[in-house]
Design a protein around this motif. Structure first.
Motif, PDB file in Angstrom:
ATOM      1  N   THR A   9       0.917  -1.556  -0.339  1.00  0.00           N
ATOM      2  CA  THR A   9       0.153  -0.058  -0.187  1.00  0.00           C
ATOM      3  C   THR A   9       0.766   1.115  -0.366  1.00  0.00           C
ATOM      4  O   THR A   9       0.564   2.179  -0.969  1.00  0.00           O
ATOM      5  CB  THR A   9      -1.207   0.164   1.220  1.00  0.00           C
ATOM      6  OG1 THR A   9      -1.897  -1.472   1.252  1.00  0.00           O
ATOM      7  CG2 THR A   9      -2.494   1.162   1.098  1.00  0.00           C
ATOM      8  N   ALA A  10       2.312   1.335   1.180  1.00  0.00           N
ATOM      9  CA  ALA A  10       2.777   1.830   0.749  1.00  0.00           C
ATOM     10  C   ALA A  10       3.714   2.442  -0.192  1.00  0.00           C
ATOM     11  O   ALA A  10       4.005   3.809  -0.748  1.00  0.00           O
ATOM     12  CB  ALA A  10       3.452   2.169   2.307  1.00  0.00           C
ATOM     13  N   LYS A  11       3.441   2.033  -1.473  1.00  0.00           N
ATOM     14  CA  LYS A  11       4.358   1.677  -2.456  1.00  0.00           C
ATOM     15  C   LYS A  11       3.042   2.344  -3.277  1.00  0.00           C
ATOM     16  O   LYS A  11       4.041   3.283  -4.742  1.00  0.00           O
ATOM     17  CB  LYS A  11       4.790  -0.102  -2.954  1.00  0.00           C
ATOM     18  CG  LYS A  11       6.125  -0.620  -2.203  1.00  0.00           C
ATOM     19  CD  LYS A  11       6.735  -1.967  -2.068  1.00  0.00           C
ATOM     20  CE  LYS A  11       7.948  -2.054  -1.587  1.00  0.00           C
ATOM     21  NZ  LYS A  11       8.468  -3.103  -2.745  1.00  0.00           N
ATOM     22  N   CYS A  12       2.497   2.137  -3.554  1.00  0.00           N
ATOM     23  CA  CYS A  12       1.277   2.505  -4.779  1.00  0.00           C
ATOM     24  C   CYS A  12       0.994   4.208  -3.996  1.00  0.00           C
ATOM     25  O   CYS A  12       0.842   4.733  -4.755  1.00  0.00           O
ATOM     26  CB  CYS A  12       0.012   1.725  -3.583  1.00  0.00           C
ATOM     27  SG  CYS A  12      -0.348   0.347  -4.777  1.00  0.00           S
ATOM     28  N   VAL A  13       1.275   4.346  -2.986  1.00  0.00           N
ATOM     29  CA  VAL A  13       1.228   5.750  -2.530  1.00  0.00           C
ATOM     30  C   VAL A  13       2.336   6.695  -3.548  1.00  0.00           C
ATOM     31  O   VAL A  13       2.372   7.356  -3.844  1.00  0.00           O
ATOM     32  CB  VAL A  13       1.594   5.901  -0.793  1.00  0.00           C
ATOM     33  CG1 VAL A  13       1.627   7.494  -0.475  1.00  0.00           C
ATOM     34  CG2 VAL A  13      -0.009   5.623  -0.172  1.00  0.00           C
ATOM     35  N   SER A  14       3.897   5.777  -2.825  1.00  0.00           N
ATOM     36  CA  SER A  14       5.194   6.315  -3.373  1.00  0.00           C
ATOM     37  C   SER A  14       4.146   6.627  -5.336  1.00  0.00           C
ATOM     38  O   SER A  14       4.887   7.617  -6.570  1.00  0.00           O
ATOM     39  CB  SER A  14       5.941   5.427  -3.868  1.00  0.00           C
ATOM     40  OG  SER A  14       6.458   5.182  -2.373  1.00  0.00           O
ATOM     41  N   ALA A  15       3.765   5.651  -6.027  1.00  0.00           N
ATOM     42  CA  ALA A  15       3.491   5.832  -7.172  1.00  0.00           C
ATOM     43  C   ALA A  15       2.262   6.918  -7.523  1.00  0.00           C
ATOM     44  O   ALA A  15       2.386   7.754  -8.254  1.00  0.00           O
ATOM     45  CB  ALA A  15       2.674   4.535  -7.586  1.00  0.00           C
ATOM     46  N   ILE A  47       1.048   7.059   6.640  1.00  0.00           N
ATOM     47  CA  ILE A  47       1.730   6.921   5.812  1.00  0.00           C
ATOM     48  C   ILE A  47       1.533   8.984   5.126  1.00  0.00           C
ATOM     49  O   ILE A  47       0.625   8.877   4.536  1.00  0.00           O
ATOM     50  CB  ILE A  47       1.128   6.203   4.685  1.00  0.00           C
ATOM     51  CG1 ILE A  47       0.940   4.498   4.562  1.00  0.00           C
ATOM     52  CG2 ILE A  47       2.078   6.582   3.074  1.00  0.00           C
ATOM     53  CD1 ILE A  47       0.595   4.104   3.794  1.00  0.00           C
ATOM     54  N   ALA A  48       3.356   9.365   5.678  1.00  0.00           N
ATOM     55  CA  ALA A  48       3.392  10.790   4.816  1.00  0.00           C
ATOM     56  C   ALA A  48       2.464  10.636   3.121  1.00  0.00           C
ATOM     57  O   ALA A  48       2.737  10.078   2.047  1.00  0.00           O
ATOM     58  CB  ALA A  48       4.897  10.932   4.232  1.00  0.00           C
ATOM     59  N   GLY A  49       1.697  12.026   2.856  1.00  0.00           N
ATOM     60  CA  GLY A  49       1.191  11.941   1.756  1.00  0.00           C
ATOM     61  C   GLY A  49      -0.082  12.123   1.191  1.00  0.00           C
ATOM     62  O   GLY A  49      -0.762  12.327   0.870  1.00  0.00           O
ATOM     63  N   VAL A  50      -0.702  10.622   2.047  1.00  0.00           N
ATOM     64  CA  VAL A  50      -2.125  10.564   2.306  1.00  0.00           C
ATOM     65  C   VAL A  50      -2.798  11.413   3.306  1.00  0.00           C
ATOM     66  O   VAL A  50      -2.597  11.726   3.987  1.00  0.00           O
ATOM     67  CB  VAL A  50      -1.836   9.541   2.993  1.00  0.00           C
ATOM     68  CG1 VAL A  50      -3.725   9.070   2.766  1.00  0.00           C
ATOM     69  CG2 VAL A  50      -1.475   7.883   2.460  1.00  0.00           C
ATOM     70  N   SER A  75       9.056  -1.715  -7.939  1.00  0.00           N
ATOM     71  CA  SER A  75       9.389  -0.398  -8.556  1.00  0.00           C
ATOM     72  C   SER A  75       9.405   0.832  -8.377  1.00  0.00           C
ATOM     73  O   SER A  75       9.955   1.579  -8.446  1.00  0.00           O
ATOM     74  CB  SER A  75       8.610  -0.511 -10.338  1.00  0.00           C
ATOM     75  OG  SER A  75       9.214  -1.221 -10.923  1.00  0.00           O
ATOM     76  N   TRP A  76       8.332   0.317  -7.016  1.00  0.00           N
ATOM     77  CA  TRP A  76       8.329   2.129  -6.413  1.00  0.00           C
ATOM     78  C   TRP A  76       9.060   1.053  -4.503  1.00  0.00           C
ATOM     79  O   TRP A  76       8.276   0.198  -4.018  1.00  0.00           O
ATOM     80  CB  TRP A  76       7.307   2.031  -5.893  1.00  0.00           C
ATOM     81  CG  TRP A  76       6.624   2.548  -7.429  1.00  0.00           C
ATOM     82  CD1 TRP A  76       5.861   1.550  -8.601  1.00  0.00           C
ATOM     83  CD2 TRP A  76       6.302   3.525  -8.207  1.00  0.00           C
ATOM     84  NE1 TRP A  76       5.816   1.697  -9.330  1.00  0.00           N
ATOM     85  CE2 TRP A  76       5.984   3.054  -9.471  1.00  0.00           C
ATOM     86  CE3 TRP A  76       6.707   5.100  -7.822  1.00  0.00           C
ATOM     87  CZ2 TRP A  76       6.168   3.898 -10.345  1.00  0.00           C
ATOM     88  CZ3 TRP A  76       6.869   5.815  -8.614  1.00  0.00           C
ATOM     89  CH2 TRP A  76       6.194   5.611 -10.562  1.00  0.00           C
ATOM     90  N   PRO A  77       9.157   1.833  -4.046  1.00  0.00           N
ATOM     91  CA  PRO A  77       9.798   2.519  -2.687  1.00  0.00           C
ATOM     92  C   PRO A  77       8.980   2.301  -2.195  1.00  0.00           C
ATOM     93  O   PRO A  77       7.854   3.312  -2.422  1.00  0.00           O
ATOM     94  CB  PRO A  77      10.931   3.435  -2.322  1.00  0.00           C
ATOM     95  CG  PRO A  77      10.336   4.840  -3.400  1.00  0.00           C
ATOM     96  CD  PRO A  77       9.805   3.678  -4.997  1.00  0.00           C
ATOM     97  N   GLU A  78       8.530   1.899  -0.490  1.00  0.00           N
ATOM     98  CA  GLU A  78       7.823   2.427   0.537  1.00  0.00           C
ATOM     99  C   GLU A  78       7.380   4.021   0.508  1.00  0.00           C
ATOM    100  O   GLU A  78       8.426   4.572   0.679  1.00  0.00           O
ATOM    101  CB  GLU A  78       7.616   1.685   1.482  1.00  0.00           C
ATOM    102  CG  GLU A  78       7.378   0.165   1.911  1.00  0.00           C
ATOM    103  CD  GLU A  78       7.429  -0.618   3.033  1.00  0.00           C
ATOM    104  OE1 GLU A  78       6.706   0.168   4.468  1.00  0.00           O
ATOM    105  OE2 GLU A  78       7.870  -1.513   3.160  1.00  0.00           O
ATOM    106  N   ALA A  79       6.099   4.858   0.846  1.00  0.00           N
ATOM    107  CA  ALA A  79       6.459   6.361   0.590  1.00  0.00           C
ATOM    108  C   ALA A  79       6.620   6.264   2.343  1.00  0.00           C
ATOM    109  O   ALA A  79       6.564   4.792   3.076  1.00  0.00           O
ATOM    110  CB  ALA A  79       5.147   6.813   0.709  1.00  0.00           C
ATOM    111  N   ALA A  80       7.095   6.993   2.762  1.00  0.00           N
ATOM    112  CA  ALA A  80       7.806   7.101   4.101  1.00  0.00           C
ATOM    113  C   ALA A  80       6.854   7.484   4.982  1.00  0.00           C
ATOM    114  O   ALA A  80       5.281   7.449   4.742  1.00  0.00           O
ATOM    115  CB  ALA A  80       8.767   8.307   4.481  1.00  0.00           C
TER     116      ALA A  80
END
Ligand code: FAD
Length: 313
Positions: free
Chosen positions: A19-25, A53-56, A154-159
């Protein structure tokens, strides 16, 4: 620019790292806002995790006994109902997301964009084709919601460190009765989850038998690693199917991948392209795995693994 809704993947009350990787995308789209929806019988715990999760901006919860198990046919009408008001709906390209998101796309009357590995524009995405041997840029129609799965490797976990608002969502969706939860048959393991583990030790046909695979389990336990396998090892019955890594198995991106008795066929390498450090142990110095390995040990695995294990003690 738009609003992104991400469908949270969770199991046993814990949010999956996907889920946090989806946030990065989603962040790569530079949207006006990113929301996460948690569908569960009791979503409170998972929602609290997602809110960090940061940015949500918002975590929407949909509490319903029917959501106790992740059944795509049950979840999809609810996600589709919530999708109104969003420009993008993202889910992870895991077993969960690959099952659910096409149903959501179908209900919304759009074609799904699969395996997003890079964002080129609000409606243009890069994704792998031909088992990862080529990268294609696909464009989704600009006048429809984009339903996409995100290639987690392909994506890191969002912070973490965010504090999104958590609110119950009103969902007006008829749930189907033709699909019901009967039971779950899954391999039980105390080892880390293969798809999200930071270290993975995989065995191939070179391991030779189900009994011999003990040497892989033992070494993995020493490293606190998950266990994977090549398709040849799965087909030979050494290990269960869910351990398969590769094109028709799991696509993984651990920090450390140790391939033991695996030749390095292209279909296997597809699954480990995004791994950090790749270590190969193979008795054939010409095995193709050595072409992509960062560290290669040429020798008999039955001699090298115990030696390595000893060195780690
Ligand atoms: P092998 O190629 O037989 O290699 C075994 C290796 O072990 C050899 O290099 C040998 O030198 C070494 N070895 C033997 N004994 C020892 C020893 N004592 N010590 C050290 N080394 C030893 N494969 C996957 O893995 N994942 C997939 O998802 C996948 N999907 C596929 C999809 C399709 C459509 C197709 C056609 C194939 C797919 N395959 C997949 C199969 C793939 O092509 C290979 O056949 C498979 O990866 C080979 O597995 P392996 O490396 O374990 O076996």
């Amino acid at each position: 620019m738009g609003k992104v809704l991400i469908v949270a993947e969770h199991l046993d009350g814990k949010l999956n790292a996907s889920t946090a990787k989806c946030v990065s995308a989603a962040q790569a789209l530079k949207p006006d806002s990113i929301d996460i929806v948690v569908l569960a019988a009791d979503p409170a715990g998972v929602a609290a995790e997602a809110a960090q999760i940061a940015g949500v901006a918002n975590v929407l919860t949909v509490a319903n006994a029917a959501n106790a198990n992740a059944i795509a046919q049950v979840l999809a009408p609810q996600v589709a109902a919530l999708a109104k008001g969003y420009t993008h709906v993202f889910g992870p390209s895991t077993t969960f997301g690959k099952d659910l998101m096409p149903c959501v796309a179908a209900l919304l009357g759009v074609a799904q964009v699969s395996d997003v590995m890079a964002v080129e524009g609000t409606h243009a995405f890069k994704r792998p084709i031909y088992a990862g041997n080529a990268i294609i840029t696909v464009e989704a129609p600009a006048d429809h919601a984009v339903v996409a799965t995100v290639r987690t490797a392909s994506w890191p976990e969002a912070a973490r460190g965010g504090s999104a608002a958590v609110e119950a969502a009103d969902v007006d969706a008829a749930l189907p009765s033709h699909t019901r939860y009967i039971g779950l048959a899954a391999g039980k393991s105390d080892r880390p989850d293969l798809q999200s583990a930071r270290r993975v030790v995989s065995g191939g046909r070179g391991v030779g038998s189900k009994e011999n695979f003990e040497i892989i389990y033992k070494f993995a336990d020493k490293l606190g690693a998950a266990v994977g396998a090549s398709r040849a090892a799965v087909d030979a019955g050494y290990v269960p199917n869910e351990l398969q890594v590769g094109q028709t198995g799991k696509i993984i991106a651990p920090e450390l991948y140790i391939a033991v008795g695996i030749s390095g066929a292209i279909q296997h390498l597809t699954g480990i392209k995004d791994a950090g450090t790749i270590v190969a142990i193979n008795k054939d110095g010409d095995a193709p795995i050595f072409e992509i390995a960062d560290v290669g040990l040429v020798g008999d695995l039955f001699q090298l693994l115990p030696e390595l294990e000893q060195a780690l003690s």
